[in-house]
Scaffold this active site. Structure first.
Site, PDB file in Angstrom:
ATOM      1  N   ASP A  23     -14.049 -31.052  24.795  1.00  0.00           N
ATOM      2  CA  ASP A  23     -15.263 -31.619  24.941  1.00  0.00           C
ATOM      3  C   ASP A  23     -15.788 -31.959  26.415  1.00  0.00           C
ATOM      4  O   ASP A  23     -15.161 -32.948  26.788  1.00  0.00           O
ATOM      5  CB  ASP A  23     -15.649 -32.761  23.907  1.00  0.00           C
ATOM      6  CG  ASP A  23     -16.961 -33.237  23.761  1.00  0.00           C
ATOM      7  OD1 ASP A  23     -17.820 -33.121  24.849  1.00  0.00           O
ATOM      8  OD2 ASP A  23     -17.200 -33.860  22.789  1.00  0.00           O
ATOM      9  N   GLY A  45     -26.885 -27.745  21.895  1.00  0.00           N
ATOM     10  CA  GLY A  45     -25.473 -27.462  22.544  1.00  0.00           C
ATOM     11  C   GLY A  45     -25.028 -28.514  23.386  1.00  0.00           C
ATOM     12  O   GLY A  45     -24.879 -29.706  22.953  1.00  0.00           O
ATOM     13  N   VAL A  46     -24.554 -27.799  24.442  1.00  0.00           N
ATOM     14  CA  VAL A  46     -23.923 -28.870  25.360  1.00  0.00           C
ATOM     15  C   VAL A  46     -24.602 -29.978  26.052  1.00  0.00           C
ATOM     16  O   VAL A  46     -24.466 -31.007  26.490  1.00  0.00           O
ATOM     17  CB  VAL A  46     -23.006 -28.186  26.383  1.00  0.00           C
ATOM     18  CG1 VAL A  46     -23.779 -27.410  27.436  1.00  0.00           C
ATOM     19  CG2 VAL A  46     -22.014 -29.009  27.236  1.00  0.00           C
ATOM     20  N   ASP A  47     -26.143 -29.485  26.334  1.00  0.00           N
ATOM     21  CA  ASP A  47     -27.081 -30.425  26.836  1.00  0.00           C
ATOM     22  C   ASP A  47     -27.358 -31.569  25.853  1.00  0.00           C
ATOM     23  O   ASP A  47     -27.454 -32.642  26.259  1.00  0.00           O
ATOM     24  CB  ASP A  47     -28.386 -29.466  26.966  1.00  0.00           C
ATOM     25  CG  ASP A  47     -29.313 -30.098  27.467  1.00  0.00           C
ATOM     26  OD1 ASP A  47     -29.505 -31.318  27.790  1.00  0.00           O
ATOM     27  OD2 ASP A  47     -30.066 -29.313  28.271  1.00  0.00           O
ATOM     28  N   SER A 134     -24.712 -20.359  29.506  1.00  0.00           N
ATOM     29  CA  SER A 134     -25.408 -19.453  28.900  1.00  0.00           C
ATOM     30  C   SER A 134     -24.765 -18.495  27.829  1.00  0.00           C
ATOM     31  O   SER A 134     -25.259 -17.850  27.140  1.00  0.00           O
ATOM     32  CB  SER A 134     -25.518 -18.195  29.774  1.00  0.00           C
ATOM     33  OG  SER A 134     -26.607 -18.450  30.736  1.00  0.00           O
ATOM     34  N   THR A 135     -23.445 -19.075  27.372  1.00  0.00           N
ATOM     35  CA  THR A 135     -22.858 -18.423  26.278  1.00  0.00           C
ATOM     36  C   THR A 135     -23.095 -18.819  24.745  1.00  0.00           C
ATOM     37  O   THR A 135     -22.698 -18.178  23.913  1.00  0.00           O
ATOM     38  CB  THR A 135     -21.371 -18.156  26.434  1.00  0.00           C
ATOM     39  OG1 THR A 135     -20.845 -19.498  26.367  1.00  0.00           O
ATOM     40  CG2 THR A 135     -21.110 -17.593  27.602  1.00  0.00           C
ATOM     41  N   GLY A 136     -23.842 -20.000  24.387  1.00  0.00           N
ATOM     42  CA  GLY A 136     -24.351 -20.508  23.381  1.00  0.00           C
ATOM     43  C   GLY A 136     -25.844 -19.912  22.985  1.00  0.00           C
ATOM     44  O   GLY A 136     -25.774 -18.655  22.578  1.00  0.00           O
ATOM     45  N   TYR A 138     -28.093 -19.218  24.619  1.00  0.00           N
ATOM     46  CA  TYR A 138     -28.629 -18.289  25.533  1.00  0.00           C
ATOM     47  C   TYR A 138     -28.313 -16.815  25.509  1.00  0.00           C
ATOM     48  O   TYR A 138     -28.644 -15.570  25.917  1.00  0.00           O
ATOM     49  CB  TYR A 138     -28.652 -18.639  26.829  1.00  0.00           C
ATOM     50  CG  TYR A 138     -29.592 -19.664  27.520  1.00  0.00           C
ATOM     51  CD1 TYR A 138     -30.662 -20.149  26.620  1.00  0.00           C
ATOM     52  CD2 TYR A 138     -29.804 -19.789  28.897  1.00  0.00           C
ATOM     53  CE1 TYR A 138     -31.408 -20.838  26.969  1.00  0.00           C
ATOM     54  CE2 TYR A 138     -30.786 -20.946  29.137  1.00  0.00           C
ATOM     55  CZ  TYR A 138     -31.956 -21.454  28.392  1.00  0.00           C
ATOM     56  OH  TYR A 138     -32.814 -22.085  28.705  1.00  0.00           O
TER      57      TYR A 138
HETATM   58  P1  ADP Z   1     -26.906 -22.189  26.907  1.00  0.00           P
HETATM   59  O1  ADP Z   1     -28.186 -22.408  26.237  1.00  0.00           O
HETATM   60  O2  ADP Z   1     -26.489 -22.103  28.289  1.00  0.00           O
HETATM   61  O3  ADP Z   1     -26.177 -20.825  26.001  1.00  0.00           O
HETATM   62  P2  ADP Z   1     -25.116 -23.862  24.912  1.00  0.00           P
HETATM   63  O4  ADP Z   1     -25.271 -25.296  25.141  1.00  0.00           O
HETATM   64  O5  ADP Z   1     -26.041 -23.415  23.858  1.00  0.00           O
HETATM   65  O6  ADP Z   1     -26.160 -23.354  26.475  1.00  0.00           O
HETATM   66  O7  ADP Z   1     -23.842 -23.303  25.110  1.00  0.00           O
HETATM   67  C1  ADP Z   1     -23.036 -23.232  25.937  1.00  0.00           C
HETATM   68  C2  ADP Z   1     -21.619 -23.335  25.808  1.00  0.00           C
HETATM   69  O8  ADP Z   1     -21.350 -24.518  25.728  1.00  0.00           O
HETATM   70  C3  ADP Z   1     -21.222 -22.664  24.296  1.00  0.00           C
HETATM   71  O9  ADP Z   1     -20.133 -21.940  24.239  1.00  0.00           O
HETATM   72  C4  ADP Z   1     -21.184 -23.930  23.557  1.00  0.00           C
HETATM   73  O10 ADP Z   1     -20.235 -23.675  22.429  1.00  0.00           O
HETATM   74  C5  ADP Z   1     -20.675 -24.779  24.505  1.00  0.00           C
HETATM   75  N1  ADP Z   1     -20.424 -26.208  23.976  1.00  0.00           N
HETATM   76  C6  ADP Z   1     -21.290 -26.960  23.346  1.00  0.00           C
HETATM   77  N2  ADP Z   1     -21.067 -28.249  23.275  1.00  0.00           N
HETATM   78  C7  ADP Z   1     -20.172 -28.255  24.111  1.00  0.00           C
HETATM   79  C8  ADP Z   1     -19.418 -29.390  24.382  1.00  0.00           C
HETATM   80  N3  ADP Z   1     -19.647 -30.906  23.883  1.00  0.00           N
HETATM   81  N4  ADP Z   1     -18.395 -29.526  25.347  1.00  0.00           N
HETATM   82  C9  ADP Z   1     -18.234 -28.243  26.081  1.00  0.00           C
HETATM   83  N5  ADP Z   1     -18.832 -27.102  25.814  1.00  0.00           N
HETATM   84  C10 ADP Z   1     -19.748 -27.293  24.594  1.00  0.00           C
END
Ligand code: ADP
Length: 198
Positions: A23, A45-47, A134-136, A138
């Protein structure tokens, strides 16, 4: 057997490149990278995880930057403090939305990684953790994105010798880690070593 939570790392010059399942919000590094949107408006997601765990300070700074600069263009990055997170800085990088690969997505993704690392070095960060941009939501295919991520990071390290001690790719799932694990030796050449990257 590789233990993904302990990671795999390879030395490029004096800089360690690590891939790790974990994480990003718990990483004890100088700077973490966020996969942000161009309005810096927060999202899932990560944001979402970064703003939730880091507290409101990060969003306040994002709003200020958005008001001053009108957000952050795709392929670019901006920096805020890290609120309550263990890191010092959050680098908000905007990756491309996947439209099939013919709308400049590879260059924009490479640019998001390169500008993230440039921002980190400009702030004096020595250790940086990045998610798979970008792999979530997006929708960028993970195997294509991993190749771009690792080759862009490798090139940056080679072109900025001594600037960083560690670049850590933090993958959120076993399957994403597996993809990076397969691609790392192809990009780097030679065999990476298992390591404890806590
Ligand atoms: P994007 O909109 O750029 O695709 P996302 O947040 O949807 O961004 O996804 C980007 C990546 O971050 C995905 O592989 C997702 O599984 C991953 N992700 C989500 N939460 C976390 C976290 N807490 N730590 C690391 N990676 C994460």
């Amino acid at each position: 057997m590789v233990n993904p939570t302990e990671g795999i790392s390879v030395l490029i010059g004096d800089t360690r490149l690590t891939i790790l399942k974990g994480d990003i919000t718990t990483q004890k590094v100088d700077a973490i990278v966020n996969a942000a949107n161009s309005r810096l408006a927060g999202g899932g997601g990560v944001d979402g995880a970064i703003h939730r765990r880091g507290g409101p300070q990060i969003m306040e700074e994002c709003r200020k930057i958005a008001a001053e600069q009108g957000g952050c263009p795709t392929g670019q990055a901006v920096v805020t403090s890290a609120g309550r997170l263990p890191a010092k800085y959050v680098i908000h990088a905007v990756g491309p939305i996947w439209h099939g690969g013919n709308r400049g997505e590879p260059d924009l993704l490479a640019s998001a990684y390169r500008n993230s690392l440039r921002c980190a070095v400009d702030k004096g960060a020595r250790t940086v953790a990045l998610p798979s941009i970008s792999t979530g939501a997006y929708g960028y295919p993970i195997d294509k994105a991993a190749r771009i991520a690792l080759s862009t990071i490798k090139q940056f390290i080679e072109e900025n010798k001594g600037a960083l001690d560690e670049v850590r790719c933090v993958l959120f799932s076993d399957s994403d880690f597996g993809v990076y694990e397969t691609i790392l030796p192809e990009v780097i050449g030679g065999q990476p070593t298992c390591t404890s990257a806590s």
